[in-house]
Design a protein around this motif. Structure first.
Motif, short mmCIF file in Angstrom:
data_model
loop_
_atom_site.label_atom_id
_atom_site.label_comp_id
_atom_site.label_asym_id
_atom_site.label_seq_id
_atom_site.Cartn_x
_atom_site.Cartn_y
_atom_site.Cartn_z
N GLU A 114 -31.73 26.18 24.35
CA GLU A 114 -31.24 25.90 23.00
C GLU A 114 -32.35 25.96 21.96
OE1 GLU A 114 -27.50 22.98 24.14
OE2 GLU A 114 -29.45 22.06 23.72
N SER A 115 -33.59 25.72 22.37
CA SER A 115 -34.71 25.73 21.42
C SER A 115 -35.28 27.12 21.19
CB SER A 115 -35.82 24.80 21.90
OG SER A 115 -36.49 25.36 23.01
N CYS A 116 -34.91 28.08 22.01
CA CYS A 116 -35.43 29.44 21.86
C CYS A 116 -34.96 30.02 20.53
CB CYS A 116 -34.98 30.32 23.02
SG CYS A 116 -35.59 32.01 22.89
N PRO A 117 -35.88 30.42 19.66
CA PRO A 117 -35.48 30.89 18.34
C PRO A 117 -34.72 32.22 18.35
CG PRO A 117 -37.85 31.15 18.63
CD PRO A 117 -37.33 30.39 19.82
N VAL A 118 -34.78 32.95 19.45
CA VAL A 118 -34.08 34.25 19.52
C VAL A 118 -33.03 34.29 20.63
CG1 VAL A 118 -35.96 35.56 18.44
CG2 VAL A 118 -35.93 35.25 20.93
N GLU A 119 -32.71 33.12 21.21
CA GLU A 119 -31.74 33.01 22.29
C GLU A 119 -32.00 34.02 23.42
OE1 GLU A 119 -27.70 32.97 20.80
OE2 GLU A 119 -27.96 30.94 20.04
N ALA A 120 -33.26 34.08 23.84
CA ALA A 120 -33.64 35.00 24.91
C ALA A 120 -33.32 34.44 26.30
CB ALA A 120 -35.13 35.33 24.82
N ILE A 121 -33.04 33.14 26.38
CA ILE A 121 -32.77 32.52 27.68
C ILE A 121 -31.26 32.49 27.90
CG2 ILE A 121 -32.99 30.42 29.06
CD1 ILE A 121 -35.50 29.79 27.32
N VAL A 122 -30.85 33.02 29.04
CA VAL A 122 -29.44 33.08 29.40
C VAL A 122 -29.25 32.24 30.66
CG1 VAL A 122 -27.54 34.57 30.11
CG2 VAL A 122 -29.18 35.37 28.40
N ILE A 123 -28.30 31.31 30.59
CA ILE A 123 -27.98 30.47 31.75
C ILE A 123 -26.52 30.73 32.12
CG2 ILE A 123 -27.82 28.13 32.66
CD1 ILE A 123 -29.78 27.28 30.41
N THR A 124 -26.29 31.03 33.39
CA THR A 124 -24.93 31.21 33.88
C THR A 124 -24.73 30.33 35.10
OG1 THR A 124 -25.64 33.10 35.21
CG2 THR A 124 -24.70 33.60 33.05
N LEU A 125 -23.47 30.02 35.38
CA LEU A 125 -23.17 29.28 36.60
C LEU A 125 -23.49 30.16 37.80
CD1 LEU A 125 -19.80 27.50 35.76
CD2 LEU A 125 -22.08 26.48 35.90
N GLY A 126 -24.17 29.60 38.76
CA GLY A 126 -24.61 30.38 39.92
C GLY A 126 -23.49 30.88 40.80
N ASP A 127 -22.33 30.25 40.75
CA ASP A 127 -21.24 30.65 41.63
C ASP A 127 -20.06 31.23 40.86
OD1 ASP A 127 -20.47 28.30 40.41
OD2 ASP A 127 -19.61 27.43 42.22
N GLY A 128 -20.34 32.12 39.95
CA GLY A 128 -19.24 32.73 39.22
C GLY A 128 -19.70 33.47 37.98
N GLY A 129 -20.89 33.19 37.53
CA GLY A 129 -21.42 33.90 36.40
C GLY A 129 -20.91 33.47 35.04
N GLU A 130 -20.14 32.36 34.99
CA GLU A 130 -19.63 31.87 33.70
C GLU A 130 -20.80 31.41 32.84
OE1 GLU A 130 -16.94 28.18 32.07
OE2 GLU A 130 -16.56 28.94 34.07
N ALA A 131 -20.74 31.76 31.55
CA ALA A 131 -21.82 31.43 30.63
C ALA A 131 -21.95 29.93 30.42
CB ALA A 131 -21.59 32.12 29.29
N VAL A 132 -23.18 29.45 30.53
CA VAL A 132 -23.52 28.08 30.15
C VAL A 132 -24.19 28.12 28.78
CG1 VAL A 132 -24.93 26.06 30.74
CG2 VAL A 132 -23.76 27.35 32.55
N PHE A 133 -25.16 29.03 28.64
CA PHE A 133 -25.85 29.23 27.36
C PHE A 133 -26.35 30.65 27.30
CE2 PHE A 133 -29.10 29.33 24.22
CZ PHE A 133 -28.58 28.53 23.22
N PRO A 134 -26.23 31.35 26.17
CA PRO A 134 -25.45 30.89 25.03
C PRO A 134 -23.97 30.86 25.37
CG PRO A 134 -26.24 33.12 24.64
CD PRO A 134 -26.81 32.66 25.95
N PRO A 135 -23.24 29.95 24.74
CA PRO A 135 -21.82 29.85 25.05
C PRO A 135 -21.08 31.10 24.60
CG PRO A 135 -22.38 28.43 23.20
CD PRO A 135 -23.66 29.01 23.72
#
Length: 77
Positions: A54-75
């Motif tokens: 959330e603090s990344c100024p360019v939203e370079a960090i992508v988080i997905t659920l490990g067992d399905g790939g659903e987006a956690v961040f960015p939403p």
């Protein structure tokens, strides 16, 4: 949180601000080119990792659920 996450950094977006390292020093590092890398791309859900994304100024960090790939961040919009 209880979920398992997959964490990636889009190197084409990363500007090396080091906000991720500041918020989650145990989860991210900068390489010699000042590009961020997750130390453990597959990890348990972690509030500090989410804060780092959330603090990344360019939203370079992508988080997905490990067992399905659903987006956690960015939403998904």
């Amino acid at each position: 949180m209880g979920d398992h996450w997959h964490v990636e950094v889009d190197r084409s977006l990363c500007i090396g601000s080091a906000q991720c390292v500041h918020h989650a020093p145990d989860a991210f590092r900068l390489d010699t080119a000042r590009q961020s890398h997750p130390l453990a791309p597959d990890t348990d859900a972690n509030e500090r990792v989410l804060e780092a994304a959330e603090s990344c100024p360019v939203e370079a960090i992508v988080i997905t659920l490990g067992d399905g790939g659903e987006a956690v961040f960015p939403p998904e919009e």
